[in-house]
Design an enzyme around this catalytic site. Structure first.
Site, PDB file in Angstrom:
ATOM      1  N   SER A 162      -8.205   3.416  -7.107  1.00 54.32           N
ATOM      2  CA  SER A 162      -8.379   1.997  -7.395  1.00 54.32           C
ATOM      3  C   SER A 162      -9.864   1.675  -7.481  1.00 54.32           C
ATOM      4  O   SER A 162     -10.697   2.359  -6.865  1.00 54.32           O
ATOM      5  CB  SER A 162      -7.748   1.138  -6.290  1.00 54.32           C
ATOM      6  OG  SER A 162      -8.072  -0.236  -6.456  1.00 54.32           O
ATOM      7  N   TYR A 172      -6.820  -0.310   2.746  1.00 61.42           N
ATOM      8  CA  TYR A 172      -6.417   0.000   1.369  1.00 61.42           C
ATOM      9  C   TYR A 172      -7.586   0.607   0.600  1.00 61.42           C
ATOM     10  O   TYR A 172      -7.446   1.644  -0.056  1.00 61.42           O
ATOM     11  CB  TYR A 172      -5.910  -1.258   0.664  1.00 61.42           C
ATOM     12  CG  TYR A 172      -5.444  -1.006  -0.755  1.00 61.42           C
ATOM     13  CD1 TYR A 172      -4.162  -0.531  -0.994  1.00 61.42           C
ATOM     14  CD2 TYR A 172      -6.290  -1.226  -1.844  1.00 61.42           C
ATOM     15  CE1 TYR A 172      -3.722  -0.284  -2.283  1.00 61.42           C
ATOM     16  CE2 TYR A 172      -5.862  -0.976  -3.139  1.00 61.42           C
ATOM     17  CZ  TYR A 172      -4.577  -0.507  -3.353  1.00 61.42           C
ATOM     18  OH  TYR A 172      -4.157  -0.242  -4.629  1.00 61.42           O
TER      19      TYR A 172
END
Length: 287
Positions: A162, A172
């Site tokens: 990401s 995350y």
């Protein structure tokens, strides 16, 4: 619930290139296949004549998707219902990746979810589940698949990272930074074996991900949103060209360059947990 999907041949073809996909292109295993990027990977790989192994927690979604793809693309679809946050789920999928009698041509480590909570005061079990799904599963499935692929002299492992890997946005971001670094290291180890390892770092993608994490889409600039079709097609094109890291679209390549060039103190200020806390309020994982 059905998920209508255009016939793959009605969409622009993506070059198979270095994936070496013949008329019947082998088998691709995709985690997090029931929605979002995972579902898009399934459709685009099916269009390349790959048989599919679809992995996720939601059996009804998987069975529905498998039926649609088989009917439209004429490929075989196997379903594995597994929760990658559990040892049993990861072991089951890893065993399929390691099967030398039914080797895989492509593994897509896509499963993941947004935590939607600060680390301090957050649910520790949710933090642990994030590591299990987005770190342990990527490591264990890659460890199972890579030797089989290397022995055959071909294959591809695609790991979904990401753009937030460059930020300081909690667990995350840390997990996705690990995915990116791990993919580069694995690519180095597999150099010369015929096995391609590629990490893709998408930005904002129009999938169920943000809604599931209760992140309001309207707070993000419209220019920042990408379609799942674009992300997956550019990823597969990057795999075909032997790229170890793919950043879909020039917009996010500019963002990547800016983040890489910025002092980390600035990144922590503008892209740290405090800057984004107001956008998050958490929900269950999306795989």
């Amino acid at each position: 619930m059905a998920h209508p999907r255009p016939h793959p041949q009605q969409r622009p073809a993506v070059s198979a290139g270095g994936l070496a996909l013949p008329a019947r292109a082998g088998t691709a295993l995709i985690t997090g296949a029931s929605s979002g990027l995972g579902r898009e990977f399934a459709w685009q790989l099916a269009a390349k004549r790959c048989d599919l192994i679809l992995v996720a927690r939601r059996e009804a979604h998987l069975v529905d998707l498998a039926g649609q793809i088989s009917a439209v693309a004429g490929v075989r679809c196997e379903v594995i219902v597994a929760d990658l946050a559990t040892d049993a789920g990861r072991t089951r999928v890893a065993a399929r990746c390691a099967d030398r009698h039914r080797p895989l041509n492509v593994v897509v480590n896509n499963a993941g979810f947004g935590l939607g909570q600060p680390f301090l005061g957050g649910d520790l079990k949710r933090e642990q589940a994030a590591i299990d799904v987005m770190v342990r599963a990527v490591m264990e499935l890659s460890h199972a698949a890579a030797p089989v692929m290397a022995a055959r002299g071909r294959g591809a492992i695609i790991n979904v990272a990401s753009m937030v890997a460059r930020t300081a946005m909690g667990t995350y971001a840390a997990a996705k930074a690990w995915v990116r670094s791990f993919s580069e290291a694995l690519a180095c180890e597999l150099a010369g074996t015929g096995v391609q390892v590629t990490a893709v770092s998408p930005g904002l993608v129009r999938t169920e991900f943000h809604a599931a994490a209760k992140l309001p889409a309207e707070v993000w600039p419209r220019l920042g949103w990408l379609s799942a079709e674009t992300v997956v097609s550019q990823t597969l094109s990057g795999v075909a060209r032997g790229k170890v890291h793919v950043i879909p679209t020039w917009r996010y390549r500019v963002v990547e360059a800016a983040l890489a060039a910025s002092p980390r103190a600035l990144v922590r200020t503008v892209a740290g947990p405090k800057a984004w806390r107001g956008l998050t309020c958490g929900q269950g994982p999306v795989q």
